[in-house]
Design an enzyme around this catalytic site. Structure first.
Site, PDB file in Angstrom:
ATOM      1  N   ASP A   1       0.138 -11.365  -7.072  1.00  0.00           N
ATOM      2  CA  ASP A   1       1.493 -11.887  -7.284  1.00  0.00           C
ATOM      3  C   ASP A   1       1.806 -13.127  -6.445  1.00  0.00           C
ATOM      4  O   ASP A   1       2.464 -14.051  -6.891  1.00  0.00           O
ATOM      5  CB  ASP A   1       2.567 -10.795  -7.104  1.00  0.00           C
ATOM      6  CG  ASP A   1       2.639 -10.196  -5.701  1.00  0.00           C
ATOM      7  OD1 ASP A   1       1.761 -10.482  -4.879  1.00  0.00           O
ATOM      8  OD2 ASP A   1       3.592  -9.420  -5.448  1.00  0.00           O
ATOM      9  N   HIS A   2       1.308 -13.157  -5.193  1.00  0.00           N
ATOM     10  CA  HIS A   2       1.579 -14.301  -4.312  1.00  0.00           C
ATOM     11  C   HIS A   2       0.735 -14.134  -3.054  1.00  0.00           C
ATOM     12  O   HIS A   2       0.009 -13.144  -2.923  1.00  0.00           O
ATOM     13  CB  HIS A   2       3.070 -14.394  -3.940  1.00  0.00           C
ATOM     14  CG  HIS A   2       3.632 -13.085  -3.454  1.00  0.00           C
ATOM     15  ND1 HIS A   2       3.354 -12.584  -2.197  1.00  0.00           N
ATOM     16  CD2 HIS A   2       4.410 -12.163  -4.066  1.00  0.00           C
ATOM     17  CE1 HIS A   2       3.954 -11.415  -2.058  1.00  0.00           C
ATOM     18  NE2 HIS A   2       4.596 -11.126  -3.176  1.00  0.00           N
TER      19      HIS A   2
ATOM     20  N   HIS B   1       1.378  -4.587   1.139  1.00  0.00           N
ATOM     21  CA  HIS B   1       2.541  -5.418   1.484  1.00  0.00           C
ATOM     22  C   HIS B   1       2.648  -5.483   2.999  1.00  0.00           C
ATOM     23  O   HIS B   1       2.380  -4.493   3.683  1.00  0.00           O
ATOM     24  CB  HIS B   1       3.808  -4.786   0.894  1.00  0.00           C
ATOM     25  CG  HIS B   1       4.994  -5.712   0.894  1.00  0.00           C
ATOM     26  ND1 HIS B   1       5.613  -6.115   2.060  1.00  0.00           N
ATOM     27  CD2 HIS B   1       5.650  -6.321  -0.115  1.00  0.00           C
ATOM     28  CE1 HIS B   1       6.602  -6.930   1.756  1.00  0.00           C
ATOM     29  NE2 HIS B   1       6.643  -7.074   0.435  1.00  0.00           N
TER      30      HIS B   1
ATOM     31  N   GLU C   1      -0.124  -6.590  -5.307  1.00  0.00           N
ATOM     32  CA  GLU C   1       0.747  -7.059  -4.234  1.00  0.00           C
ATOM     33  C   GLU C   1      -0.015  -7.921  -3.209  1.00  0.00           C
ATOM     34  O   GLU C   1      -1.071  -7.520  -2.710  1.00  0.00           O
ATOM     35  CB  GLU C   1       1.396  -5.850  -3.542  1.00  0.00           C
ATOM     36  CG  GLU C   1       2.293  -6.171  -2.368  1.00  0.00           C
ATOM     37  CD  GLU C   1       3.409  -7.142  -2.706  1.00  0.00           C
ATOM     38  OE1 GLU C   1       4.065  -6.943  -3.731  1.00  0.00           O
ATOM     39  OE2 GLU C   1       3.604  -8.106  -1.952  1.00  0.00           O
TER      40      GLU C   1
ATOM     41  N   THR D   1       7.552 -11.510  -5.309  1.00  0.00           N
ATOM     42  CA  THR D   1       7.097 -10.725  -6.465  1.00  0.00           C
ATOM     43  C   THR D   1       7.952 -11.002  -7.701  1.00  0.00           C
ATOM     44  O   THR D   1       7.436 -11.145  -8.809  1.00  0.00           O
ATOM     45  CB  THR D   1       7.168  -9.209  -6.181  1.00  0.00           C
ATOM     46  OG1 THR D   1       6.571  -8.951  -4.926  1.00  0.00           O
ATOM     47  CG2 THR D   1       6.444  -8.413  -7.248  1.00  0.00           C
TER      48      THR D   1
HETATM   49  C1  GP9 Z   1       9.213  -4.659  -3.759  1.00  0.00           C
HETATM   50  C2  GP9 Z   1       7.940  -5.369  -3.988  1.00  0.00           C
HETATM   51  C3  GP9 Z   1       7.642  -6.326  -2.875  1.00  0.00           C
HETATM   52  O1  GP9 Z   1       9.653  -3.898  -4.811  1.00  0.00           O
HETATM   53  O2  GP9 Z   1       7.907  -5.962  -5.220  1.00  0.00           O
HETATM   54  O3  GP9 Z   1       8.362  -7.463  -2.993  1.00  0.00           O
HETATM   55  P1  GP9 Z   1       7.932  -8.814  -2.249  1.00  0.00           P
HETATM   56  O4  GP9 Z   1       8.414  -8.714  -0.843  1.00  0.00           O
HETATM   57  O5  GP9 Z   1       6.451  -8.931  -2.303  1.00  0.00           O
HETATM   58  O6  GP9 Z   1       8.608  -9.872  -3.021  1.00  0.00           O
HETATM   59 MN    MN Z   2       4.918  -9.062  -3.733  1.00  0.00          MN
END
Ligand code: GP9
Ligand code: MN
Length: 621
Positions: A467-468, A408, A248, A292
């Site tokens: 992921d980003h 996150h 994340e 994500t």
């Molecule tokens: C939520 C997680 C976070 O299930 O994947 O999502 P994001 O805000 O990073 O897209």
């Molecule tokens: Mn994410």
């Protein structure tokens, strides 16, 4: 107060107040880089214009309902404004209708919103109460006769001036809709939302009327740009369990870096040096608004996410030839995904059907308590630990995708979980980011140990990637302090690198690969490693290990990175040094990127993959 407004009809006062409120909130919350008087004027005009149009609607219909209608429209506008305020604070972007429809997501965003709420927000709603109190019993001032003809003439003149100004300031404004800030800057937040609604309806229409006509052009483009996968690596991971681990918000700048002499990601740093590890040091995320879910989509399909909204929400009914479907259909893999969040977040429960997962281990499969949760949910350490018994029961070979959560925004962590202390800049978000990244790193180390103990390590391969981004450009000041450099547009693009490590437990080679690569390349790479030859498919990425690999990464906003250039907006830089060069040099790259993105969009909007089998039968290819 009452006397002061005794002669002012409600419609005029509400227009004045809504204009002022919109202007002030836009100035205070949205960073629109207003740098000239005419831009300032456009902003004020657009606020006035939208207020006149919106509230003017109340003049039509029965007079005795005017109070209710004005108050309703006023509240409606305020809610649109406020939703954008919340969304902007969180994502540094404006909301779009597809994202707005993700009401299921909005409740999960609550933890982040609590952090974002401020006293200032009360003022956004205060004027509604004041207006209601001032006019509630004053029918005569509510219904004061307004000359509708004059009102409409004034409205039209305002719209005209506003559009002429906006067009002069920014030609092609409406064709470059992915640049949402620009739209809000020139049209105002309400007109932007109206425009967004039109685009949304258009998307829906496109799906309804799509056919396979465009397919030939797209297939030809994809075939012409194909790079041959690495033959020596074909089938190298055949029959092995596949672990995809999505980290994340993990950006690459934390890798091999220290804070006060302490490594931020000691485990990743060590893994990179281990035998069997291939670390890609120029690997970029390519996600858009779908965050994500976009990264999942890109990795699974080697297609781009959409320019607006999340494809997980807008097109979950399409036919996809995902990595998961290939593994299942061609090699009999059991396919699973592990993510300790509500299963409907990002519409995963629906989209995972199309992607082809046999099993989704969501929050319902974990023991989640107040003690073992933080921020968005189950702490990563507990997430991995509780996943081991599930993993042990999977039929082999399996594919298991893990999506972490602790790192996150707002990057909360309890003190007892801190491995490194918070950093010491003025920016709390950036300070905390390092602590949650390092927590996640330690959780991953433990997961590897547990996998080894469970006998699940040796016969598997691991693909670990970010992921980003986690730190948006709202935090450039702290980031430039940390990196000891000014964050130019070039630097910002370079910050979009996320880590990527391939780890083959029994291999002996260790390599750092510097070629420019992106998430879109993962599907073809893994297919080749698993010994699956691509069938009739549309993929925009190519095998990362290919000897023919052209270094070229296209981002969702149209920016491009190659081994020579970084092109973003209308700026062009040398990749190596960051030196700015004439923008014309990057133009061909930008044009090609635009074409490629639009092809990918057409595939998704038109659900074109479902036509591929009959297309290939027809062309005999
Ligand atoms: C939520 C997680 C976070 O299930 O994947 O999502 P994001 O805000 O990073 O897209
Ligand atoms: Mn994410």
């Amino acid at each position: 107060m009452n006397r002061l407004f005794s002669k002012v009809p409600l419609i005029w006062l509400s227009i004045l107040l809504l204009t002022l409120k919109t202007y002030i909130v836009t100035k205070l919350v949205f960073e629109l880089d207003i740098d000239s008087f005419s831009q300032e004027l456009i902003l004020a005009l657009s606020a006035l214009c939208s207020s006149v149009i919106l509230l003017g609607l109340a003049l039509f219909g029965k007079k005795q309902h005017q109070f209710i209608k004005i108050m309703f429209l006023y509240s409606f506008a305020t809610i649109i404004l406020y939703i954008n305020v919340l969304y902007y604070r969180f994502f540094n972007d404006f909301i779009t209708i597809p994202v707005l429809f993700q009401s299921k997501n909005l409740s999960d965003l609550w933890t982040s919103l609590v952090e974002l709420n401020s006293l200032f927000d009360l003022f956004i709603f205060l004027d509604i109460v004041i207006l209601a109190m001032l006019y509630k019993r004053k029918q005569e001032r509510v219904e004061m006769t307004i000359n509708k003809k004059k009102f409409m003439v004034v409205t039209c003149v305002l719209i005209f001036i506003s559009l002429v100004y906006a067009h002069a300031e920014r030609p092609e404004l409406l064709t470059r809709s992915f640049d949402r800030k620009l739209l809000v800057k020139n049209l105002g937040v309400y007109a932007y939302q109206g425009y967004d609604f039109l685009l949304y309806s258009n998307t829906k229409r496109r799906i309804a009327f799509a056919d396979s006509d465009k397919l030939t052009e797209i297939v030809n483009y994809v075939n012409a740009n194909k790079e041959k996968p690495n033959e020596d690596l074909f089938g190298k991971a055949k029959g092995k369990n596949l672990f995809l681990i999505s980290l994340e918000s993990t950006q690459d700048f934390v890798v091999n870096r220290e804070i006060d002499g302490q490594e931020i990601t000691p485990f990743l740093n060590q893994l990179i040096k281990e035998k069997g590890s291939y670390y890609f040091s120029n690997f970029y995320h390519q996600t858009g608004q779908g965050k994500t879910s976009d990264s999942e989509f890109i990795v699974e399909n080697s297609l781009y996410g959409l320019p607006r909204g999340a494809v997980f929400f807008s097109n979950p009914q399409n036919k996809y030839q995902s990595l998961t479907n290939y593994l299942k259909d061609e090699k009999g893999y059991y396919t699973s995904v592990f993510h300790a969040n509500n299963k409907s977040f990002w519409n995963r429960d629906v989209m995972y059907e199309a992607i082809g997962y046999d099993r989704f281990f969501s929050d319902l499969d974990y023991w989640i308590t107040e003690e073992n949760s933080i921020g968005w949910g189950l702490k990563d350490d507990h997430f991995f630990t509780q996943s081991i018994p599930h993993l042990k029961q999977l039929p082999q070979p399996f594919m298991a995708k893990f999506i972490t959560l602790t790192n996150h925004f707002p990057f909360s962590l309890s003190q007892q979980d801190e491995i490194i202390p918070e950093w010491n800049s003025k920016d709390g978000t950036v300070n905390r980011y390092f602590t949650t990244v390092s927590y996640q790193d330690a959780a991953l180390r433990k997961f590897f140990e547990q996998l080894k103990a469970a006998g699940l390590y040796e016969n598997s391969i691991f693909v670990i990637y970010g992921d980003h981004y986690g730190i948006s450009d709202n935090h450039n000041t702290a980031m430039s302090q940390f990196l000891n450099t000014t964050i130019t547009p070039y630097e910002y693009i370079e910050l979009q690198k996320v880590p990527l490590i391939f780890h083959f437990p029994k291999s002996h080679e260790t390599k750092t690969i510097t070629s420019v690569t992106g998430q879109i390349d993962l599907k073809p790479t893994i297919l080749n490693l698993m010994g699956i030859s691509e069938k009739s498919d549309i993929q925009f990425g190519s095998d990362l290990f290919s000897e023919e690999k052209k270094d070229n990464v296209i981002m969702r906003d149209g920016s491009v990175v190659t081994n020579t250039y970084v092109a973003t907006g209308n700026k062009c830089y040398l990749k190596e040094t960051g030196q700015e060069i004439p923008s014309a040099e990057c133009m061909p790259l930008l044009l090609k990127a635009k074409k490629e993105l639009s092809y990918s969009d057409r595939v998704i909007y038109g659900d074109l993959l479902k036509f591929l089998p009959s297309y290939y039968e027809g062309t005999d290819k």
